[in-house]
Design an enzyme around this catalytic site. Sequence first.
Site, PDB file in Angstrom:
ATOM      1  N   ASP A  48       0.840  -1.199   0.000  1.00 26.69           N
ATOM      2  CA  ASP A  48       0.000   0.000   0.000  1.00 26.69           C
ATOM      3  C   ASP A  48       0.874   1.248   0.000  1.00 26.69           C
ATOM      4  OD1 ASP A  48      -2.307  -1.533   0.158  1.00 26.69           O
ATOM      5  OD2 ASP A  48      -2.276  -1.563   2.346  1.00 26.69           O
ATOM      6  N   ASP A 106      -6.711   1.282   8.024  1.00 30.72           N
ATOM      7  CA  ASP A 106      -5.408   1.889   8.263  1.00 30.72           C
ATOM      8  C   ASP A 106      -5.595   3.384   8.495  1.00 30.72           C
ATOM      9  OD1 ASP A 106      -5.615   3.155   5.758  1.00 30.72           O
ATOM     10  OD2 ASP A 106      -4.389   1.662   4.741  1.00 30.72           O
TER      11      ASP A 106
END
Length: 309
Positions: free
Chosen positions: A44, A86
């Site tokens: 990511d 997140d």
Amino acid sequence: MTEALGRSGILLIDKPAGITSHDVVARTRKRAGTRKVGHAGTLDPMATGLLMLGINNSTRLLTYLVGLDKEYFATIRLGAATNTDDAEGEQTEVAEPGTVANLTEETISAALRPLTGAISQVPSSVSAIRVDGKRAYTLVREGETVELAPRSVTVSALEVLDSRRHDGYYDLDVRVRCSSGTYIRAIARDLGAALGVGGHLTALRRSMIGPFAVTDAAELESLDVAASLLSPATIATALFPVLALDSDQAVDLGHGKRLVVDRPEGPQGPVAAIAPDGRLVGLLEFANGVGKPIVNFPPDILTATVVTP
């Protein structure tokens, strides 16, 4: 215009935060002067750490790197959940400070145990898994609700290294060793849910892919592709048993022929077939003493070429 790199090999890159894995591939294509660059699993934008890229013919090795076990170091924040699991997402749940204050090492350890070993894990809804032809994260960004099917993964190590309390949260620094396909964000999400306080990742760093470590990786900003390139033979011999070929066998295998080899019984495949000059000729699978090519690696053509990225 850039002089093309004719060599094949694998690059270990230490991805910085704030860019996508595809950005790393694009920059590497430009520096290598070749379009033939692929990756063995993304990170990511928020995450840092080890990316493995294949250059030219070595993209054929990426299939065998994607499925390797991984190691990560991460920070899990307990006390809030987000829509992306997140820190880049929007908070969807914030726990009462008193609830977080009541968390103990014992209750956290008890909640971590069911997340360890062979488990069934629902991937994060903003994963790259395809749903009806689209990436799940694309559907989420378009406002759709995505429900992904659970998948079997193995978390072989889930170790708390440090913890601290601040501003109503409880942060855990953890080390995770897991099978390919495991989502560390999902571990944070599920731990927070089990404790009733919500959880998400605030930091993630991939430290290992199989036997390959980020400590051996090149920095992207100062990347010298030619100097950092690991040969296909170096990668294959780190992963597979080795069969040393003579010159005739190397030619035959290069032409796609099967090899009849008197060898002790051992793994059926893949087996790395190495030429006398140290070059990886191909990967074989064996049955009854006959080695059948799984994939071959043609010699690099090192003529100077000029390309426009």
